[in-house]
Write an enzyme that holds these catalytic residues in place. Structure first.
Site, PDB file in Angstrom:
ATOM      1  N   ASN A  16     122.354  52.705 -42.289  1.00  0.00           N
ATOM      2  CA  ASN A  16     123.226  52.898 -41.121  1.00  0.00           C
ATOM      3  C   ASN A  16     123.290  51.552 -40.405  1.00  0.00           C
ATOM      4  OD1 ASN A  16     124.444  53.515 -38.716  1.00  0.00           O
ATOM      5  ND2 ASN A  16     122.828  54.911 -37.993  1.00  0.00           N
ATOM      6  N   LYS A  18     125.005  50.727 -37.932  1.00  0.00           N
ATOM      7  CA  LYS A  18     125.279  50.850 -36.492  1.00  0.00           C
ATOM      8  C   LYS A  18     126.391  49.862 -36.107  1.00  0.00           C
ATOM      9  CE  LYS A  18     120.715  52.734 -35.939  1.00  0.00           C
ATOM     10  NZ  LYS A  18     119.526  52.932 -35.110  1.00  0.00           N
ATOM     11  N   HIS A 103     123.979  61.575 -34.837  1.00  0.00           N
ATOM     12  CA  HIS A 103     122.918  60.564 -34.663  1.00  0.00           C
ATOM     13  C   HIS A 103     122.471  60.581 -33.200  1.00  0.00           C
ATOM     14  CE1 HIS A 103     120.828  56.766 -34.380  1.00  0.00           C
ATOM     15  NE2 HIS A 103     120.722  56.786 -35.692  1.00  0.00           N
ATOM     16  N   GLU A 105     121.846  58.319 -31.193  1.00  0.00           N
ATOM     17  CA  GLU A 105     122.552  57.366 -30.323  1.00  0.00           C
ATOM     18  C   GLU A 105     123.882  57.954 -29.858  1.00  0.00           C
ATOM     19  OE1 GLU A 105     122.190  54.012 -32.960  1.00  0.00           O
ATOM     20  OE2 GLU A 105     120.045  53.968 -32.537  1.00  0.00           O
ATOM     21  N   GLU A 173     115.129  62.069 -37.609  1.00  0.00           N
ATOM     22  CA  GLU A 173     114.902  60.773 -36.989  1.00  0.00           C
ATOM     23  C   GLU A 173     114.282  60.979 -35.611  1.00  0.00           C
ATOM     24  OE1 GLU A 173     117.719  57.601 -38.823  1.00  0.00           O
ATOM     25  OE2 GLU A 173     118.718  58.520 -37.135  1.00  0.00           O
ATOM     26  N   GLY A 179     114.258  51.979 -34.129  1.00  0.00           N
ATOM     27  CA  GLY A 179     114.333  50.599 -33.653  1.00  0.00           C
ATOM     28  C   GLY A 179     113.123  50.130 -32.873  1.00  0.00           C
ATOM     29  N   SER A 218     112.473  53.230 -38.081  1.00  0.00           N
ATOM     30  CA  SER A 218     111.599  52.100 -38.412  1.00  0.00           C
ATOM     31  C   SER A 218     111.086  52.133 -39.855  1.00  0.00           C
ATOM     32  CB  SER A 218     110.430  52.015 -37.423  1.00  0.00           C
ATOM     33  OG  SER A 218     110.919  51.781 -36.114  1.00  0.00           O
TER      34      SER A 218
HETATM   35  P1  13P Z   1     115.854  51.814 -37.495  1.00  0.00           P
HETATM   36  O1  13P Z   1     115.597  51.863 -38.992  1.00  0.00           O
HETATM   37  O2  13P Z   1     116.430  50.525 -37.041  1.00  0.00           O
HETATM   38  O3  13P Z   1     114.670  52.285 -36.729  1.00  0.00           O
HETATM   39  O4  13P Z   1     117.021  52.897 -37.215  1.00  0.00           O
HETATM   40  C1  13P Z   1     116.919  54.161 -37.742  1.00  0.00           C
HETATM   41  C2  13P Z   1     118.199  54.860 -37.537  1.00  0.00           C
HETATM   42  O5  13P Z   1     118.566  55.199 -36.418  1.00  0.00           O
HETATM   43  C3  13P Z   1     119.045  55.105 -38.717  1.00  0.00           C
HETATM   44  O6  13P Z   1     120.072  55.983 -38.437  1.00  0.00           O
END
Ligand code: 13P
Length: 255
Positions: A16, A18, A103, A105, A173, A179, A218
């Site tokens: 992803n 982002k 997601h 976010e 997640e 992150g 992560s």
């Molecule tokens: P990270 O791998 O950067 O922690 O992000 C995970 C994520 O949100 C994937 O959708």
């Protein structure tokens, strides 16, 4: 247990990106394809979900490779007066095969509820896309001992009837692991994935045992092998470590 007789689904590692990536990032797809071809047999399916601006470019670059391209979201309607949104049909038209929905976010930044995520997953299915449905608890929810209750509610509210192992992937997640460089313990991951598996089997029967459940938060080359070895962890949804082909392939190689 009936479940034990069913073969574990083939893992999939999904990147992803982002809100990262410009046209020049196509080189990462080429590098990933090169690495996969050089390795010969790859133990997982591979997918990249770039920003919508790059779906077409990356889909063209990935032609003839084993890398699928998906989107990070889709609207619940196929078309209409929704400024700035893209529909599942449009993703499909660009060569996308899947859409991430729900997601954390988007749940946070855009106020997406379970009902909206459900509608988006249905729209993805209708357009012939695989819906990658995300769930996960916040740190406060985990600290309050509410993790399984929260995940159970999200699964019930966001996974549509008609979900199958072909058109649906679930991603766990934990919001606090995204992150941050922090991950749950292996036992905590196992507990949630086993819980999700039970919910999927209770609702979808034998096919529920084949729906892939991904871990995200992560994940990196250094911790992928131990996370991917956990029962009912059928791959990963990777953010930061998916941006460079070398890191991303490091995770894929752990399968
Ligand atoms: P990270 O791998 O950067 O922690 O992000 C995970 C994520 O949100 C994937 O959708």
């Amino acid at each position: 247990m009936a479940q034990a007789k069913i073969k574990q689904p083939r893992p999939i590692i999904i990147g992803n990106w982002k809100m990262n990536g410009l046209k020049a990032s196509v080189k990462e797809v080429r590098a990933l394809d090169k690495a996969a071809k050089a390795a010969g047999r790859v133990g997982a399916d591979m997918m990249i979900c770039p920003p919508a601006t790059l779906i077409s470019t990356l889909a063209a670059a990935a032609k003839g490779s084993k890398i699928a391209i998906g989107s990070q979201d889709c609207h619940m309607n196929a078309s209409g007066a929704h400024t700035g949104d893209i529909s599942a049909e449009m993703v499909r038209d660009l060569g996308g095969k899947a859409a991430i929905v729900g997601h954390s976010e988007r749940r946070t930044d855009h106020g997406e509820s379970d009902a909206m995520v459900l509608a988006k997953a249905k729209a993805a299915h209708l357009a012939g896309l695989t819906a990658i449905i995300c769930v996960g608890e916040t740190e406060a929810e985990r600290d309050a001992g509410a993790t399984l209750r929260v995940i159970g509610k999200q699964i019930k509210g966001s996974v549509p009837d008609g979900a199958t192992s072909k058109n649906t992937i679930v991603a766990y997640e934990p919001v606090w692991a995204i992150g941050t460089g922090r991950t749950p313990t292996l036992a905590e991951v196992a507990e949630v994935h086993t819980f999700i598996r039970k919910k999927l089997v209770a609702r979808f029967g034998d096919d529920g045992a084949k729906i892939r459940i991904l871990y995200g938060g992560s994940m990196k080359p250094g911790n992928a092998a131990e996370l991917l070895a956990i029962a009912h962890v059928n791959g990963g949804l990777v953010g930061g470590a998916s941006l460079k082909a070398k890191d991303f392939f490091g995770i894929i190689s752990a399968c």
